[in-house]
Motif scaffolding. Structure first.
Motif, short mmCIF file in Angstrom:
data_model
loop_
_atom_site.label_atom_id
_atom_site.label_comp_id
_atom_site.label_asym_id
_atom_site.label_seq_id
_atom_site.Cartn_x
_atom_site.Cartn_y
_atom_site.Cartn_z
N LEU A 56 0.85 -1.20 -0.14
CA LEU A 56 -0.08 0.04 -0.05
C LEU A 56 0.81 1.23 0.05
O LEU A 56 0.36 2.29 -0.69
CB LEU A 56 -0.90 -0.16 1.27
CG LEU A 56 -1.88 -0.88 1.18
CD1 LEU A 56 -2.73 -1.13 2.33
CD2 LEU A 56 -3.10 -0.42 -0.01
N HIS A 57 2.05 1.25 0.62
CA HIS A 57 2.85 2.31 0.63
C HIS A 57 3.81 2.43 -0.75
O HIS A 57 4.80 3.24 -0.64
CB HIS A 57 3.94 2.27 1.92
CG HIS A 57 3.09 2.68 3.05
ND1 HIS A 57 2.60 3.98 3.42
CD2 HIS A 57 2.44 2.10 4.13
CE1 HIS A 57 1.96 4.12 4.49
NE2 HIS A 57 1.83 2.95 4.99
N LYS A 58 3.58 1.39 -1.42
CA LYS A 58 4.46 1.03 -2.73
C LYS A 58 6.09 1.03 -2.45
O LYS A 58 7.02 1.57 -2.84
CB LYS A 58 4.38 2.43 -3.60
CG LYS A 58 3.01 2.42 -4.15
CD LYS A 58 2.84 3.55 -5.13
CE LYS A 58 1.69 3.83 -5.88
NZ LYS A 58 0.31 3.11 -5.37
N TRP A 59 6.21 0.30 -1.09
CA TRP A 59 7.79 0.01 -0.62
C TRP A 59 7.88 -1.47 -1.19
O TRP A 59 7.16 -1.92 -2.07
CB TRP A 59 7.63 -0.07 0.77
CG TRP A 59 7.34 1.29 1.40
CD1 TRP A 59 7.24 2.32 0.99
CD2 TRP A 59 7.08 1.39 2.92
NE1 TRP A 59 6.97 3.40 2.01
CE2 TRP A 59 6.70 2.86 3.26
CE3 TRP A 59 6.85 0.30 4.05
CZ2 TRP A 59 6.23 3.06 4.53
CZ3 TRP A 59 6.59 0.98 5.11
CH2 TRP A 59 6.47 2.14 5.47
N LYS A 60 8.89 -1.95 -0.88
CA LYS A 60 9.49 -3.17 -1.30
C LYS A 60 9.91 -4.06 -0.10
O LYS A 60 10.46 -3.65 0.81
CB LYS A 60 10.73 -3.21 -2.40
CG LYS A 60 10.42 -2.23 -3.65
CD LYS A 60 9.93 -3.03 -4.55
CE LYS A 60 9.93 -2.29 -5.86
NZ LYS A 60 8.67 -2.20 -6.27
N ILE A 61 9.61 -5.32 -0.35
CA ILE A 61 9.89 -6.10 0.98
C ILE A 61 10.64 -7.46 0.32
O ILE A 61 10.21 -7.91 -0.70
CB ILE A 61 8.82 -6.62 1.88
CG1 ILE A 61 9.30 -7.17 3.21
CG2 ILE A 61 7.76 -7.44 1.34
CD1 ILE A 61 8.34 -7.59 4.33
N GLN A 62 11.40 -7.96 1.05
CA GLN A 62 12.22 -9.17 0.87
C GLN A 62 12.74 -10.17 1.87
O GLN A 62 12.98 -9.57 2.78
CB GLN A 62 13.66 -8.71 -0.07
CG GLN A 62 14.31 -9.76 -0.70
CD GLN A 62 15.55 -9.59 -1.29
OE1 GLN A 62 15.94 -8.46 -1.35
NE2 GLN A 62 16.34 -10.51 -1.61
N ALA A 63 12.63 -11.26 1.79
CA ALA A 63 12.72 -12.31 2.80
C ALA A 63 13.93 -13.32 2.17
O ALA A 63 13.85 -13.65 1.20
CB ALA A 63 11.61 -13.02 3.26
N THR A 64 14.89 -13.62 2.79
CA THR A 64 16.04 -14.37 2.59
C THR A 64 16.46 -15.13 3.81
O THR A 64 16.44 -14.89 4.85
CB THR A 64 17.29 -13.65 2.15
OG1 THR A 64 17.66 -12.60 3.27
CG2 THR A 64 17.00 -12.67 0.88
#
Length: 81
Positions: A56-64
């Motif tokens: 919704l905030h147009k951010w990015k998330i990544q899980a590693t």
């Protein structure tokens, strides 16, 4: 890497998750089977809600997966003029 962004990372020291399940962890009601316990706790909503907020905030998330154990979650918050 964007110099006009905030990079926020959180690392845990849990058991991690298999590579094949990594793409599923943000799905609604998804709970990864725990090899240490036959009972899986939780509703499978926490990471789903985090992903929704990030989107919704147009951010990015990544899980590693970490090399030793656990996971790292990274959120990229771009700077908007």
């Amino acid at each position: 890497q964007n110099s006009n962004a905030i990079l926020f990372s959180v690392t845990d020291n849990g058991i991690g998750i298999s590579t094949k399940e990594l793409s599923l962890i943000f799905d609604k009601f998804y709970r990864s089977p725990n090899s240490k316990d036959s009972q899986v706790n939780g509703l499978g909503l926490g990471l789903y809600y985090i992903k929704k907020i990030v989107d919704l905030h147009k951010w990015k998330i990544q899980a590693t997966n970490n090399h030793t154990k656990g996971m790292t979650f990274t959120i990229l918050i771009p700077h908007h003029d």
